[in-house]
Design a protein around this motif. Structure first.
Motif, PDB file in Angstrom:
ATOM      1  N   HIS A 220       0.856  -1.188   0.000  1.00 20.23           N
ATOM      2  CA  HIS A 220       0.000   0.000   0.000  1.00 20.23           C
ATOM      3  C   HIS A 220       0.891   1.235   0.000  1.00 20.23           C
ATOM      4  O   HIS A 220       1.934   1.248   0.649  1.00 20.23           O
ATOM      5  N   PHE A 221       0.497   2.222  -0.751  1.00 16.03           N
ATOM      6  CA  PHE A 221       1.222   3.497  -0.728  1.00 16.03           C
ATOM      7  C   PHE A 221       0.343   4.532  -0.026  1.00 16.03           C
ATOM      8  O   PHE A 221      -0.864   4.586  -0.265  1.00 16.03           O
ATOM      9  N   VAL A 222       0.978   5.326   0.800  1.00 15.87           N
ATOM     10  CA  VAL A 222       0.233   6.399   1.465  1.00 15.87           C
ATOM     11  C   VAL A 222       0.639   7.702   0.791  1.00 15.87           C
ATOM     12  O   VAL A 222       1.827   8.024   0.723  1.00 15.87           O
ATOM     13  N   ILE A 223      -0.314   8.381   0.247  1.00 11.54           N
ATOM     14  CA  ILE A 223       0.035   9.660  -0.400  1.00 11.54           C
ATOM     15  C   ILE A 223      -0.778  10.811   0.182  1.00 11.54           C
ATOM     16  O   ILE A 223      -1.880  10.640   0.682  1.00 11.54           O
ATOM     17  N   ARG A 224      -0.176  11.970   0.082  1.00 14.01           N
ATOM     18  CA  ARG A 224      -0.798  13.199   0.542  1.00 14.01           C
ATOM     19  C   ARG A 224      -0.655  14.172  -0.621  1.00 14.01           C
ATOM     20  O   ARG A 224       0.462  14.456  -1.051  1.00 14.01           O
TER      21      ARG A 224
ATOM     22  N   ILE B  71      -4.777   6.192   1.029  1.00 18.75           N
ATOM     23  CA  ILE B  71      -4.048   4.925   0.902  1.00 18.75           C
ATOM     24  C   ILE B  71      -4.380   4.292  -0.441  1.00 18.75           C
ATOM     25  O   ILE B  71      -5.547   4.126  -0.789  1.00 18.75           O
ATOM     26  N   ILE B  72      -3.319   3.990  -1.196  1.00 21.13           N
ATOM     27  CA  ILE B  72      -3.521   3.306  -2.483  1.00 21.13           C
ATOM     28  C   ILE B  72      -3.132   1.842  -2.292  1.00 21.13           C
ATOM     29  O   ILE B  72      -1.985   1.538  -1.965  1.00 21.13           O
ATOM     30  N   LYS B  73      -4.095   0.964  -2.479  1.00 22.91           N
ATOM     31  CA  LYS B  73      -3.797  -0.463  -2.360  1.00 22.91           C
ATOM     32  C   LYS B  73      -3.277  -0.944  -3.714  1.00 22.91           C
ATOM     33  O   LYS B  73      -4.016  -1.513  -4.518  1.00 22.91           O
ATOM     34  N   ALA B  74      -1.996  -0.671  -3.967  1.00 15.81           N
ATOM     35  CA  ALA B  74      -1.410  -0.991  -5.282  1.00 15.81           C
ATOM     36  C   ALA B  74      -1.403  -2.493  -5.515  1.00 15.81           C
ATOM     37  O   ALA B  74      -1.689  -2.964  -6.616  1.00 15.81           O
ATOM     38  N   VAL B  75      -1.040  -3.250  -4.500  1.00 14.60           N
ATOM     39  CA  VAL B  75      -1.106  -4.718  -4.552  1.00 14.60           C
ATOM     40  C   VAL B  75      -1.825  -5.141  -3.282  1.00 14.60           C
ATOM     41  O   VAL B  75      -1.430  -4.788  -2.177  1.00 14.60           O
TER      42      VAL B  75
ATOM     43  N   GLY C 223      -3.547  -6.314 -17.120  1.00 14.02           N
ATOM     44  CA  GLY C 223      -4.494  -5.472 -16.387  1.00 14.02           C
ATOM     45  C   GLY C 223      -4.311  -4.042 -16.854  1.00 14.02           C
ATOM     46  O   GLY C 223      -3.268  -3.690 -17.412  1.00 14.02           O
ATOM     47  N   GLU C 224      -5.320  -3.228 -16.576  1.00 16.72           N
ATOM     48  CA  GLU C 224      -5.255  -1.844 -17.063  1.00 16.72           C
ATOM     49  C   GLU C 224      -4.182  -1.046 -16.309  1.00 16.72           C
ATOM     50  O   GLU C 224      -3.660  -1.508 -15.290  1.00 16.72           O
ATOM     51  N   SER C 225      -3.908   0.138 -16.822  1.00 17.48           N
ATOM     52  CA  SER C 225      -2.911   0.993 -16.198  1.00 17.48           C
ATOM     53  C   SER C 225      -3.302   1.274 -14.740  1.00 17.48           C
ATOM     54  O   SER C 225      -4.454   1.568 -14.446  1.00 17.48           O
ATOM     55  N   GLY C 226      -2.328   1.121 -13.844  1.00 17.78           N
ATOM     56  CA  GLY C 226      -2.593   1.391 -12.428  1.00 17.78           C
ATOM     57  C   GLY C 226      -3.134   0.192 -11.661  1.00 17.78           C
ATOM     58  O   GLY C 226      -3.442   0.304 -10.475  1.00 17.78           O
ATOM     59  N   SER C 227      -3.235  -0.958 -12.333  1.00 17.64           N
ATOM     60  CA  SER C 227      -3.821  -2.124 -11.648  1.00 17.64           C
ATOM     61  C   SER C 227      -2.840  -2.801 -10.693  1.00 17.64           C
ATOM     62  O   SER C 227      -3.221  -3.671  -9.922  1.00 17.64           O
ATOM     63  N   GLY C 228      -1.560  -2.449 -10.775  1.00 19.15           N
ATOM     64  CA  GLY C 228      -0.596  -2.979  -9.805  1.00 19.15           C
ATOM     65  C   GLY C 228       0.431  -3.946 -10.380  1.00 19.15           C
ATOM     66  O   GLY C 228       1.170  -4.596  -9.632  1.00 19.15           O
ATOM     67  N   LYS C 229       0.548  -4.005 -11.702  1.00 20.30           N
ATOM     68  CA  LYS C 229       1.446  -4.977 -12.344  1.00 20.30           C
ATOM     69  C   LYS C 229       2.915  -4.683 -12.027  1.00 20.30           C
ATOM     70  O   LYS C 229       3.673  -5.566 -11.620  1.00 20.30           O
ATOM     71  N   THR C 230       3.311  -3.428 -12.258  1.00 15.92           N
ATOM     72  CA  THR C 230       4.719  -3.065 -12.017  1.00 15.92           C
ATOM     73  C   THR C 230       5.066  -3.203 -10.536  1.00 15.92           C
ATOM     74  O   THR C 230       6.152  -3.686 -10.187  1.00 15.92           O
ATOM     75  N   THR C 231       4.132  -2.793  -9.676  1.00 14.77           N
ATOM     76  CA  THR C 231       4.390  -2.921  -8.232  1.00 14.77           C
ATOM     77  C   THR C 231       4.619  -4.397  -7.895  1.00 14.77           C
ATOM     78  O   THR C 231       5.533  -4.734  -7.135  1.00 14.77           O
ATOM     79  N   THR C 232       3.827  -5.281  -8.492  1.00 16.33           N
ATOM     80  CA  THR C 232       4.010  -6.722  -8.257  1.00 16.33           C
ATOM     81  C   THR C 232       5.414  -7.155  -8.687  1.00 16.33           C
ATOM     82  O   THR C 232       6.123  -7.838  -7.947  1.00 16.33           O
TER      83      THR C 232
ATOM     84  N   ASP D  68       8.769  -6.551 -17.648  1.00 17.90           N
ATOM     85  CA  ASP D  68       7.735  -5.549 -17.386  1.00 17.90           C
ATOM     86  C   ASP D  68       7.520  -4.699 -18.642  1.00 17.90           C
ATOM     87  O   ASP D  68       8.266  -3.772 -18.902  1.00 17.90           O
ATOM     88  N   GLU D  69       6.513  -5.048 -19.408  1.00 17.49           N
ATOM     89  CA  GLU D  69       6.152  -4.341 -20.641  1.00 17.49           C
ATOM     90  C   GLU D  69       7.376  -4.175 -21.547  1.00 17.49           C
ATOM     91  O   GLU D  69       7.662  -3.055 -22.006  1.00 17.49           O
ATOM     92  N   PRO D  70       8.092  -5.241 -21.848  1.00 17.38           N
ATOM     93  CA  PRO D  70       9.359  -5.087 -22.586  1.00 17.38           C
ATOM     94  C   PRO D  70       9.201  -4.618 -24.026  1.00 17.38           C
ATOM     95  O   PRO D  70      10.185  -4.181 -24.621  1.00 17.38           O
TER      96      PRO D  70
HETATM   97  N1  LIG Z   1       5.917   4.932  -5.476  1.00 11.14           N
HETATM   98  C1  LIG Z   1       4.588   5.095  -5.490  1.00 11.14           C
HETATM   99  N2  LIG Z   1       3.984   5.977  -4.662  1.00 11.14           N
HETATM  100  C2  LIG Z   1       2.646   6.134  -4.653  1.00 11.14           C
HETATM  101  N3  LIG Z   1       1.808   5.444  -5.447  1.00 11.14           N
HETATM  102  C3  LIG Z   1       2.359   4.549  -6.294  1.00 11.14           C
HETATM  103  C4  LIG Z   1       3.764   4.320  -6.370  1.00 11.14           C
HETATM  104  N4  LIG Z   1       4.008   3.376  -7.321  1.00 11.14           N
HETATM  105  C5  LIG Z   1       2.812   3.033  -7.814  1.00 11.14           C
HETATM  106  N5  LIG Z   1       1.814   3.726  -7.210  1.00 11.14           N
HETATM  107  C6  LIG Z   1       0.378   3.591  -7.472  1.00 11.14           C
HETATM  108  O1  LIG Z   1       0.038   2.224  -7.332  1.00 11.14           O
HETATM  109  C7  LIG Z   1      -0.903   1.833  -8.307  1.00 11.14           C
HETATM  110  C8  LIG Z   1      -0.344   0.687  -9.126  1.00 11.14           C
HETATM  111  O2  LIG Z   1       0.724   1.170  -9.924  1.00 11.14           O
HETATM  112  P1  LIG Z   1       1.561   0.253 -10.920  1.00 11.14           P
HETATM  113  O3  LIG Z   1       2.648   1.086 -11.475  1.00 11.14           O
HETATM  114  O4  LIG Z   1       1.936  -0.994 -10.209  1.00 11.14           O
HETATM  115  O5  LIG Z   1       0.479  -0.090 -12.039  1.00 11.14           O
HETATM  116  P2  LIG Z   1       0.658  -0.809 -13.455  1.00 11.14           P
HETATM  117  O6  LIG Z   1      -0.408  -1.854 -13.540  1.00 11.14           O
HETATM  118  O7  LIG Z   1       2.051  -1.238 -13.654  1.00 11.14           O
HETATM  119  O8  LIG Z   1       0.282   0.362 -14.470  1.00 11.14           O
HETATM  120  P3  LIG Z   1       0.863   0.677 -15.960  1.00 11.14           P
HETATM  121  O9  LIG Z   1       0.130  -0.286 -16.899  1.00 11.14           O
HETATM  122  O10 LIG Z   1       0.464   2.088 -16.200  1.00 11.14           O
HETATM  123  O11 LIG Z   1       2.335   0.465 -15.959  1.00 11.14           O
HETATM  124  C9  LIG Z   1      -1.233   3.065  -9.110  1.00 11.14           C
HETATM  125  O12 LIG Z   1      -2.376   3.668  -8.565  1.00 11.14           O
HETATM  126  C10 LIG Z   1      -0.010   3.951  -8.893  1.00 11.14           C
HETATM  127  O13 LIG Z   1      -0.343   5.306  -9.015  1.00 11.14           O
END
Ligand SMILES: Nc1ncnc2c1ncn2[C@@H]1O[C@H](COP(=O)(O)OP(=O)(O)OP(=O)(O)O)[C@@H](O)[C@H]1O
Ligand SMILES: [Mg+2]
Length: 259
Positions: free
Chosen positions: A14-18, A27-31, A48-57, A179-181
């Motif tokens: 989870h990311f906490v942003i202000r 709180i963003i539940k990225a994964v 998954g769509e943009s922002g779904s949490g793939k890169t974070t995973t 990751d999206e190579p």
């Molecule tokens: N360092 C960070 N700080 C705060 N929020 C973050 C951070 N990294 C990712 N996020 C948020 O976490 C969520 C998941 O992001 P992530 O980059 O994992 O998505 P993604 O599926 O890879 O998207 P994309 O297809 O655009 O690459 C998004 O809402 C993103 O804004």
């Protein structure tokens, strides 16, 4: 059935942003509590769509980010809280290929120097073999040895991604997060890079977690597919099952949107 090379259990980040100094925290539940396995020798697609949490995973698996909850097992070894010193020998077995090479290929370094870096850090070959090994890596990714003297800006996008791939395979890994190579490349070049990844998988006995938002790419390269939506895995299964008989509404919409 093949054994799992990677097991992900109840993983969360989870990311906490202000938004501003005075605003309340969000709180963003990225994964959000995901579990899945990658079997030896397969290509598991993560879509998954943009922002779904793939890169974070992907970053959590590489331990480029620290997880909040859950655990990670590589070849049945729990690496979740493993210290960097202990991780060192495992680091070379788990690699990542990124979408953009500008973040990973230092523009001031030649291609030869960029390939030497992982070889030296992980002491892959002895000093007298460095030059040969750099040439061998370049050939493995379809580049001529003469590229050694060039700088990243002197290469095309596709060639730069080949260098990114060469750096990833330099440490002789067993598992690579891609990751999206191909997402930043021209469609005409995408197929060449996907075929290179398939060839290398075969010749080097690799396993991939292949992240993409592009269902056509996932369909072409993956054996199984995991669908991610708002930080969760909403569906996972064999490629044809997921594509022909999707169970989850989000997956159904995703497939319909490209037909
Ligand atoms: N360092 C960070 N700080 C705060 N929020 C973050 C951070 N990294 C990712 N996020 C948020 O976490 C969520 C998941 O992001 P992530 O980059 O994992 O998505 P993604 O599926 O890879 O998207 P994309 O297809 O655009 O690459 C998004 O809402 C993103 O804004
Ligand atoms: Mg991403």
């Amino acid at each position: 059935m093949a054994e799992a090379i990677l097991k992900v259990k109840n993983l969360s980040k989870h990311f906490v942003i202000r938004k501003s100094f005075l605003s309340s925290k969000t709180i963003i539940k990225a994964v959000d509590n995901i579990s899945f396995e990658v079997k030896k020798g397969e290509i598991l697609g993560l879509i998954g769509e943009s922002g779904s949490g793939k890169t974070t995973t992907g970053n959590l698996i590489l331990k480029l980010l620290k997880n909040d909850n859950g655990s990670l097992f590589f070849n049945n070894i729990n690496i979740t809280d493993m210290e960097e010193k202990q991780m060192r020998s495992l680091r070379k077995e788990i690699q990542i290929i990124f979408q953009h090479t500008h973040g990973t290929l230092d523009p001031k370094m030649t291609i030869g120097e960029l390939l030497l870096e992982p070889l030296k850090i992980h002491r892959i070959v002895s000093d007298c073999e460095y030059d040969n090994e750099v040439g061998r890596l370049l050939e493995m990714v379809g580049l001529s040895k003469s590229n050694k003297e060039k700088f990243p800006h002197q290469l095309s996008g596709g060639q730069r991604q080949r260098v990114g791939i060469a750096r990833a395979i330099a440490t002789r890994p067993k598992f690579i997060v891609c990751d999206e190579p191909v997402s930043a490349l021209d469609v005409s070049v995408q197929g060449q890079i996907l075929n290179l990844l398939l060839e290398l998988k075969k010749s080097l006995d690799l396993t991939y977690l292949f992240i993409s938002h592009d269902l056509k790419v996932i369909k072409y390269i993956c054996n199984r597919i995991a669908v991610m939506y708002k930080g969760q895995i909403v569906e996972i299964g064999d490629r044809d099952e997921v594509l022909n008989n999707p169970q989850n509404e989000y997956t159904q919409n995703l497939i319909e949107s490209i037909i």
